[in-house]
Design a protein around this motif. Structure first.
Motif, PDB file in Angstrom:
ATOM      1  N   VAL A   1       3.862   7.432   1.992  1.00 54.99           N
ATOM      2  CA  VAL A   1       4.159   7.840   0.619  1.00 54.99           C
ATOM      3  C   VAL A   1       3.828   6.712  -0.356  1.00 54.99           C
ATOM      4  CG1 VAL A   1       6.006   8.502  -0.975  1.00 54.99           C
ATOM      5  CG2 VAL A   1       5.881   9.539   1.299  1.00 54.99           C
ATOM      6  N   GLN A   2       4.140   5.489   0.002  1.00 58.30           N
ATOM      7  CA  GLN A   2       3.824   4.363  -0.871  1.00 58.30           C
ATOM      8  C   GLN A   2       2.319   4.236  -1.086  1.00 58.30           C
ATOM      9  OE1 GLN A   2       6.024   2.710  -2.571  1.00 58.30           O
ATOM     10  NE2 GLN A   2       4.505   1.380  -3.548  1.00 58.30           N
ATOM     11  N   GLU A   3       1.553   4.428  -0.026  1.00 56.14           N
ATOM     12  CA  GLU A   3       0.099   4.365  -0.147  1.00 56.14           C
ATOM     13  C   GLU A   3      -0.419   5.492  -1.040  1.00 56.14           C
ATOM     14  OE1 GLU A   3      -3.867   3.310   0.187  1.00 56.14           O
ATOM     15  OE2 GLU A   3      -2.047   2.163   0.621  1.00 56.14           O
ATOM     16  N   ALA A   4       0.204   6.662  -0.941  1.00 52.33           N
ATOM     17  CA  ALA A   4      -0.211   7.778  -1.799  1.00 52.33           C
ATOM     18  C   ALA A   4       0.001   7.439  -3.271  1.00 52.33           C
ATOM     19  CB  ALA A   4       0.571   9.042  -1.427  1.00 52.33           C
TER      20      ALA A   4
ATOM     21  N   ARG B   1      -4.614   4.360  -8.963  1.00 51.44           N
ATOM     22  CA  ARG B   1      -6.026   3.976  -9.081  1.00 51.44           C
ATOM     23  C   ARG B   1      -6.900   5.117  -9.554  1.00 51.44           C
ATOM     24  NH1 ARG B   1      -4.935   1.046  -3.980  1.00 51.44           N
ATOM     25  NH2 ARG B   1      -5.921   2.736  -2.808  1.00 51.44           N
ATOM     26  N   GLU B   2      -6.264   6.298  -9.776  1.00 56.68           N
ATOM     27  CA  GLU B   2      -7.014   7.488 -10.207  1.00 56.68           C
ATOM     28  C   GLU B   2      -6.413   8.003 -11.518  1.00 56.68           C
ATOM     29  OE1 GLU B   2      -9.636   8.706  -8.794  1.00 56.68           O
ATOM     30  OE2 GLU B   2      -9.663   7.585  -6.924  1.00 56.68           O
ATOM     31  N   PRO B   3      -6.759   7.407 -12.647  1.00 53.98           N
ATOM     32  CA  PRO B   3      -6.130   7.783 -13.921  1.00 53.98           C
ATOM     33  C   PRO B   3      -6.485   9.179 -14.415  1.00 53.98           C
ATOM     34  CG  PRO B   3      -7.946   6.249 -14.290  1.00 53.98           C
ATOM     35  CD  PRO B   3      -7.747   6.320 -12.804  1.00 53.98           C
TER      36      PRO B   3
ATOM     37  N   PHE C   1      -2.088  16.019  -6.035  1.00 51.65           N
ATOM     38  CA  PHE C   1      -2.765  14.826  -5.534  1.00 51.65           C
ATOM     39  C   PHE C   1      -1.899  14.103  -4.504  1.00 51.65           C
ATOM     40  CE2 PHE C   1      -3.722  10.314  -5.544  1.00 51.65           C
ATOM     41  CZ  PHE C   1      -5.106  10.270  -5.498  1.00 51.65           C
ATOM     42  N   LEU C   2      -0.643  13.865  -4.844  1.00 43.36           N
ATOM     43  CA  LEU C   2       0.246  13.118  -3.947  1.00 43.36           C
ATOM     44  C   LEU C   2       0.517  13.886  -2.658  1.00 43.36           C
ATOM     45  CD1 LEU C   2       2.753  11.733  -6.589  1.00 43.36           C
ATOM     46  CD2 LEU C   2       1.236  10.368  -5.142  1.00 43.36           C
ATOM     47  N   THR C   3       0.694  15.198  -2.759  1.00 43.55           N
ATOM     48  CA  THR C   3       0.923  16.002  -1.558  1.00 43.55           C
ATOM     49  C   THR C   3      -0.297  15.959  -0.640  1.00 43.55           C
ATOM     50  OG1 THR C   3       2.390  17.486  -2.784  1.00 43.55           O
ATOM     51  CG2 THR C   3       1.502  18.290  -0.693  1.00 43.55           C
TER      52      THR C   3
END
Length: 285
Positions: free
Chosen positions: A26-29, A35-37, A45-47
């Motif tokens: 989760v932290q890496e996500a 880094r993707e504004p 995106f996170l899922t």
């Protein structure tokens, strides 16, 4: 966006069965999101990133588990000590017995089954998350359901009756009453212990009589310990701790038709760090 973290941890933990790995994924996500504004839907995106990272991690972990000493069990998500999203609605999918059955699936099957059957994602959503077609995801779901159909745990519906059964189990084990202990077990009951080479239980114990005798021996060694009734995924469990409140074991129970069908015991201290009191040497948080 931080409000999404409990959901992401819930997905990652159910995929991986370990809290440390789930938190790392989760932290890496989140790092990738920063880094993707141009991301228009942070949740999607996170899922997606969490699921794909968990699939990669699971593939690597499975190779490591082949070298694990004794049976491998997931870290126990004790309800009273661990907070995960939507616990009340999805609690059964956090039970040790359920997560053990999920080990039969491939990483892709596990992701599709959990996201679809547990979290309610549609096939088009699953296709976007996994980078596959909806038809592929449907096939993965069918295969996953087929693989776990005969082994998916059945739980008695009454929490009060389940807790009472475990109370009787503890009383019989502590008093060394073999017949009373056998009476609360199904004839084909099993005890599976995860010591990771740092405790007992090198292999599962099968059959009510064998399990009962082993349990009486184990409880004989618990004289200086305390057994605390807790729950794992809504199912009854015991947290066994010493006088300093250090958790030394968690036993989770699967109960069906009024008797205990399986016990999963975790004594590997590496899998109990999230249950240790703050400041204890075993607390690595």
């Amino acid at each position: 966006m931080e409000e999404l973290r409990p959901l992401l941890l819930s997905i990652a933990y159910r995929m991986l069965g370990t809290f440390g790995d789930a938190e790392d994924v989760v932290q890496e996500a989140y790092l990738r999101l920063h880094r993707e504004p141009e991301v228009t839907s942070p949740k999607a995106f996170l899922t997606t990133v969490t699921t794909r990272l968990a699939i990669d991690q699971l593939r690597s972990a499975r190779r490591q588990r082949e070298e694990y000493l004794g049976p491998w069990l997931p870290e126990p998500a004790v309800d009273e000590y661990v907070d995960l999203a939507d616990r009340a609605a999805l609690s059964d999918s956090l039970s040790t017995a359920f997560l053990v059955v999920l080990e039969r699936l491939t990483p892709d099957q596990r992701a599709v089954f959990l996201l679809g059957d547990v979290f309610g994602y549609s096939y088009p959503d699953l296709a976007d998350i996994l980078g596959k077609t909806p038809a592929n995801c449907r096939q993965l779901a069918v295969r996953a359901r087929r693989r776990i159909a005969d082994n998916r745990p059945r739980f008695d519906p009454s929490p009060k009756e389940r807790d009472e059964l475990v109370r009787r189990f503890v009383a019989a084990a502590e008093d060394g009453e073999l017949e009373a202990l056998v009476a609360v077990l199904t004839p084909d009951a099993t005890f599976t212990g995860d010591g990771g080479g740092k405790g007992g239980f090198p292999r599962p114990v099968h059959g009510a009589g064998n399990v009962a005798r082993m349990l009486i021996g184990a409880f004989g060694k618990f004289r200086e310990l305390t057994t605390e009734p807790v729950h794992v995924g809504g199912q009854p469990a015991l947290r066994i701790h010493d006088r300093s409140d250090r958790t030394v074991a968690v036993w989770s129970f699967a109960i069906a038709e009024g008797r205990i069908t399986a016990i999963h015991g975790i004594v590997n201290p590496d899998k109990l760090t999230h249950l240790q009191p703050s400041g204890h040497p075993d607390d690595q948080s």
